[in-house]
Design a protein around this motif. Structure first.
Motif, PDB file in Angstrom:
ATOM      1  N   VAL A 262     -20.887  57.590 -20.722  1.00  0.00           N
ATOM      2  CA  VAL A 262     -22.245  58.382 -20.219  1.00  0.00           C
ATOM      3  C   VAL A 262     -22.140  58.993 -21.623  1.00  0.00           C
ATOM      4  O   VAL A 262     -21.366  59.288 -22.689  1.00  0.00           O
ATOM      5  N   ARG A 263     -23.854  58.875 -22.082  1.00  0.00           N
ATOM      6  CA  ARG A 263     -23.632  59.131 -24.039  1.00  0.00           C
ATOM      7  C   ARG A 263     -25.113  60.230 -23.512  1.00  0.00           C
ATOM      8  O   ARG A 263     -26.014  59.896 -22.413  1.00  0.00           O
ATOM      9  N   GLN A 264     -26.119  60.690 -24.506  1.00  0.00           N
ATOM     10  CA  GLN A 264     -26.538  61.050 -24.261  1.00  0.00           C
ATOM     11  C   GLN A 264     -27.734  60.869 -25.733  1.00  0.00           C
ATOM     12  O   GLN A 264     -27.142  59.905 -26.136  1.00  0.00           O
ATOM     13  N   SER A 265     -29.346  60.716 -24.935  1.00  0.00           N
ATOM     14  CA  SER A 265     -29.536  58.975 -26.235  1.00  0.00           C
ATOM     15  C   SER A 265     -30.957  60.546 -25.816  1.00  0.00           C
ATOM     16  O   SER A 265     -31.149  61.459 -25.509  1.00  0.00           O
ATOM     17  N   ASP A 266     -32.133  59.566 -26.554  1.00  0.00           N
ATOM     18  CA  ASP A 266     -33.102  61.140 -26.861  1.00  0.00           C
ATOM     19  C   ASP A 266     -34.152  61.064 -25.443  1.00  0.00           C
ATOM     20  O   ASP A 266     -34.588  62.285 -25.109  1.00  0.00           O
ATOM     21  N   ALA A 267     -33.656  60.356 -24.670  1.00  0.00           N
ATOM     22  CA  ALA A 267     -34.608  60.871 -23.463  1.00  0.00           C
ATOM     23  C   ALA A 267     -33.956  61.786 -22.063  1.00  0.00           C
ATOM     24  O   ALA A 267     -33.481  61.947 -21.488  1.00  0.00           O
ATOM     25  N   GLY A 268     -32.117  62.082 -22.924  1.00  0.00           N
ATOM     26  CA  GLY A 268     -31.156  63.056 -22.064  1.00  0.00           C
ATOM     27  C   GLY A 268     -30.164  62.116 -22.216  1.00  0.00           C
ATOM     28  O   GLY A 268     -30.108  61.186 -22.767  1.00  0.00           O
ATOM     29  N   VAL A 269     -29.175  62.877 -21.053  1.00  0.00           N
ATOM     30  CA  VAL A 269     -28.003  61.912 -20.982  1.00  0.00           C
ATOM     31  C   VAL A 269     -28.318  60.951 -19.870  1.00  0.00           C
ATOM     32  O   VAL A 269     -28.747  61.294 -18.617  1.00  0.00           O
ATOM     33  N   LEU A 270     -27.091  59.959 -19.717  1.00  0.00           N
ATOM     34  CA  LEU A 270     -27.748  58.607 -19.996  1.00  0.00           C
ATOM     35  C   LEU A 270     -26.225  58.267 -18.911  1.00  0.00           C
ATOM     36  O   LEU A 270     -25.344  58.091 -19.538  1.00  0.00           O
ATOM     37  N   VAL A 271     -26.116  58.111 -17.599  1.00  0.00           N
ATOM     38  CA  VAL A 271     -24.592  57.579 -17.093  1.00  0.00           C
ATOM     39  C   VAL A 271     -24.721  55.933 -16.672  1.00  0.00           C
ATOM     40  O   VAL A 271     -25.675  55.655 -15.923  1.00  0.00           O
ATOM     41  N   ASN A 272     -24.018  55.357 -17.114  1.00  0.00           N
ATOM     42  CA  ASN A 272     -23.906  54.063 -16.949  1.00  0.00           C
ATOM     43  C   ASN A 272     -23.147  53.407 -15.409  1.00  0.00           C
ATOM     44  O   ASN A 272     -21.619  53.744 -15.299  1.00  0.00           O
ATOM     45  N   ILE A 273     -23.286  53.515 -13.997  1.00  0.00           N
ATOM     46  CA  ILE A 273     -22.812  53.124 -13.129  1.00  0.00           C
ATOM     47  C   ILE A 273     -23.301  51.342 -13.052  1.00  0.00           C
ATOM     48  O   ILE A 273     -24.655  50.496 -12.875  1.00  0.00           O
ATOM     49  N   GLY A 274     -22.112  50.815 -13.003  1.00  0.00           N
ATOM     50  CA  GLY A 274     -22.787  49.162 -12.521  1.00  0.00           C
ATOM     51  C   GLY A 274     -23.436  48.140 -13.861  1.00  0.00           C
ATOM     52  O   GLY A 274     -23.772  47.214 -12.849  1.00  0.00           O
ATOM     53  N   GLY A 275     -23.534  48.779 -14.471  1.00  0.00           N
ATOM     54  CA  GLY A 275     -24.201  47.938 -15.924  1.00  0.00           C
ATOM     55  C   GLY A 275     -25.787  48.820 -16.413  1.00  0.00           C
ATOM     56  O   GLY A 275     -26.453  48.340 -16.904  1.00  0.00           O
ATOM     57  N   ALA A 276     -25.951  49.275 -15.125  1.00  0.00           N
ATOM     58  CA  ALA A 276     -27.217  50.440 -14.985  1.00  0.00           C
ATOM     59  C   ALA A 276     -27.484  51.842 -15.386  1.00  0.00           C
ATOM     60  O   ALA A 276     -26.644  52.265 -14.843  1.00  0.00           O
ATOM     61  N   GLU A 277     -27.849  52.385 -16.513  1.00  0.00           N
ATOM     62  CA  GLU A 277     -28.043  53.244 -17.227  1.00  0.00           C
ATOM     63  C   GLU A 277     -29.272  53.997 -16.065  1.00  0.00           C
ATOM     64  O   GLU A 277     -30.323  53.149 -15.650  1.00  0.00           O
TER      65      GLU A 277
END
Length: 135
Positions: free
Chosen positions: A80-95
């Motif tokens: 899980v990471r914070q980006s300019d677009a908001g919080v992104l969750v990496n699920i099976g290689g897809a954010e």
């Protein structure tokens, strides 16, 4: 993909970030409900490289009316990471944006052996339970 009702026909289309069609074909199932679809990365365009791809579903019933379809992915969260677009969750290689996460469930742990309660003179039986947690 999840069809709101049984469809007479449905087409799945994979597009790249620019909207270019990378693959298109008939849906493997037309029945109402959730269906799995895996794209092997091969398509009508040579030289497909890693990137962001979108699955679209166009479905219609026997009268030609549109059938509602939802797209979702399922997999293990690796980060899980914070980006300019908001919080992104990496699920099976897809954010995926955190706002797009519909449910989170624990991965079933392998069975933990049960140790029978022990007794000590003058004290009642006791046992300690633990619940394995995987993250």
């Amino acid at each position: 993909y999840d069809l709101g009702k049984t469809a007479a026909n449905a087409t799945l289309t994979v597009t790249d970030a620019a909207g270019k069609v990378m693959w298109s074909g008939p849906a493997p199932s037309l029945a109402k409900g959730a269906h799995a679809f895996t794209w092997d990365g091969k398509g009508t365009v040579n030289g497909i490289e890693g990137g962001v791809y979108t699955l679209k579903v166009a479905a219609a019933d026997a009268t030609g009316s549109n059938v509602a379809a939802n797209i979702s992915i399922q997999g293990l969260v690796s980060s899980v990471r914070q980006s300019d677009a908001g919080v992104l969750v990496n699920i099976g290689g897809a954010e995926v944006p955190l706002t797009g996460v519909m449910a989170v469930a624990a991965v079933p742990a392998s069975p933990t052996p049960v140790v029978p309660p022990t007794t000590t003179a003058g004290t009642p039986p006791s046992s300690t339970g633990t619940t394995p947690v995987q993250g």
